[in-house]
Write a protein that holds these residues in place. Sequence first.
Motif, PDB file in Angstrom:
ATOM      1  N   ARG A  43      -2.891   8.392  -5.652  1.00  0.00           N
ATOM      2  CA  ARG A  43      -3.900   9.323  -5.409  1.00  0.00           C
ATOM      3  C   ARG A  43      -3.727  10.790  -6.084  1.00  0.00           C
ATOM      4  O   ARG A  43      -4.244  11.664  -6.627  1.00  0.00           O
ATOM      5  CB  ARG A  43      -4.502   9.410  -4.295  1.00  0.00           C
ATOM      6  N   GLU A  44      -2.289  11.290  -5.420  1.00  0.00           N
ATOM      7  CA  GLU A  44      -1.977  12.821  -5.639  1.00  0.00           C
ATOM      8  C   GLU A  44      -1.696  13.112  -6.735  1.00  0.00           C
ATOM      9  O   GLU A  44      -2.001  13.992  -7.463  1.00  0.00           O
ATOM     10  CB  GLU A  44      -0.449  12.931  -4.940  1.00  0.00           C
TER      11      GLU A  44
ATOM     12  N   ARG B 156       1.010  -1.019  -0.017  1.00  0.00           N
ATOM     13  CA  ARG B 156       0.019   0.124   0.050  1.00  0.00           C
ATOM     14  C   ARG B 156       0.826   1.255  -0.006  1.00  0.00           C
ATOM     15  O   ARG B 156       0.429   2.328  -0.105  1.00  0.00           O
ATOM     16  CB  ARG B 156      -1.001   0.236   0.945  1.00  0.00           C
TER      17      ARG B 156
ATOM     18  N   ASP C 181      -0.854   6.779  -1.621  1.00  0.00           N
ATOM     19  CA  ASP C 181      -0.745   8.224  -1.583  1.00  0.00           C
ATOM     20  C   ASP C 181      -0.293   8.883  -2.737  1.00  0.00           C
ATOM     21  O   ASP C 181      -0.702   9.913  -3.347  1.00  0.00           O
ATOM     22  CB  ASP C 181      -0.235   8.630  -0.332  1.00  0.00           C
ATOM     23  N   ARG C 182       0.821   8.545  -3.312  1.00  0.00           N
ATOM     24  CA  ARG C 182       1.391   9.169  -4.451  1.00  0.00           C
ATOM     25  C   ARG C 182       0.470   8.866  -5.808  1.00  0.00           C
ATOM     26  O   ARG C 182       0.465   9.596  -6.590  1.00  0.00           O
ATOM     27  CB  ARG C 182       2.925   8.296  -4.741  1.00  0.00           C
TER      28      ARG C 182
END
Length: 373
Positions: free
Chosen positions: A151-152, A144, A148-149
Amino acid sequence: MQCSYFDAHACRSCTLIEVPYPDQVRSKEDRCAELLSDHPGLEWLPTVRSPESGYRNKAKMVVGGTAAAPTLGILDACGRGVDLRGCAVIAPGVRDVLPALAWFVTRAGIPPYDVPRRRGELKHVLVTESPTGELMVRFVLRSRGPLDRLREHLPALLARAPRIAVVTANLLPEHKAVVEGDVDVPLTERTTLAMPLGGLTLDLRPQSFFQTNSHVAGQLYAQVARWVDEVAPASVWDLYCGVGGFALHCAAPGRRVTGIEVSAEAVESARHAARDLPDVRFEAGDATRFARESTEVPELVVVNPPRRGIGPELAGWLEDSGVRHVVYSSCNPDTLAQDLRAMPSLRAVRGRVLDMFPQTNHVEVAVLLTRGG
């Protein structure tokens, strides 16, 4: 079909690429006829041919190289990435998005998984194209950590490739020779891809199976539906139903249709597509167990198993059940012939070769079986 990758020995997956296409088709016809030669009177309908190139609606690309210079394609014998973004059998709409996906890997800074060293994150990129031109993209990750990257930077990818409608991250933490794991994390609001074929719209979820060749799949569904309508059964089972392609195409007023599929994701897709059809239902479960435990026998059974075939247990049940008709759609004529030998009371009366996989030895064949007579 000419392929620079094949000529350079970078990829040799299209084993028949040097054989003229009419000869490829003739060889597949002869093979199927020979394997089913113990069914006298079997009528072979004209073969459904495919475009020779650009037919694959799905690309399963291994990611190699580095985040700064990723490859999308396969791995060589040493585990190094071989870039195949120009693969000629992949549909043009899928090929067109691959440069944007490679750009995205670099922008998001996701290191490709290094198989020999067992480190890195991004293992595969899976791309599926709908007949509408929309795309589903799945990034297969080791953990996981990169979520975040992803999504960014996802808005930048969607701006660059607006035909992408569904994006997920699939998690495959184990080091093993499989394409995807059991968990998909949605990254877009939409989680299903609409797949219109033959006047019906099927819903494809991330882990659901769909035929690789949309052009031939539409004709396969239509052919099976014609055979079913020809014998006009009041009840039909579609075993190994996937997202419900055969079941939905065989639906008719007053005809009870039941689809069975082991993938809960696929069953949810099928149920959504059948939401306005009260006589069509889908259940998640093992096809053989469902048949053996059922207290009813339908008038017709459709089976569309994986390459291993339906196996002796289900073949034995079909032989002993008294079911009048079976439609068997097979991607492996060898296991088809083996399964039919276990069902001697059911004779093949119609057959059709469908060239779902040009440039390879693989082929789809469908047969209509009738008991006795």
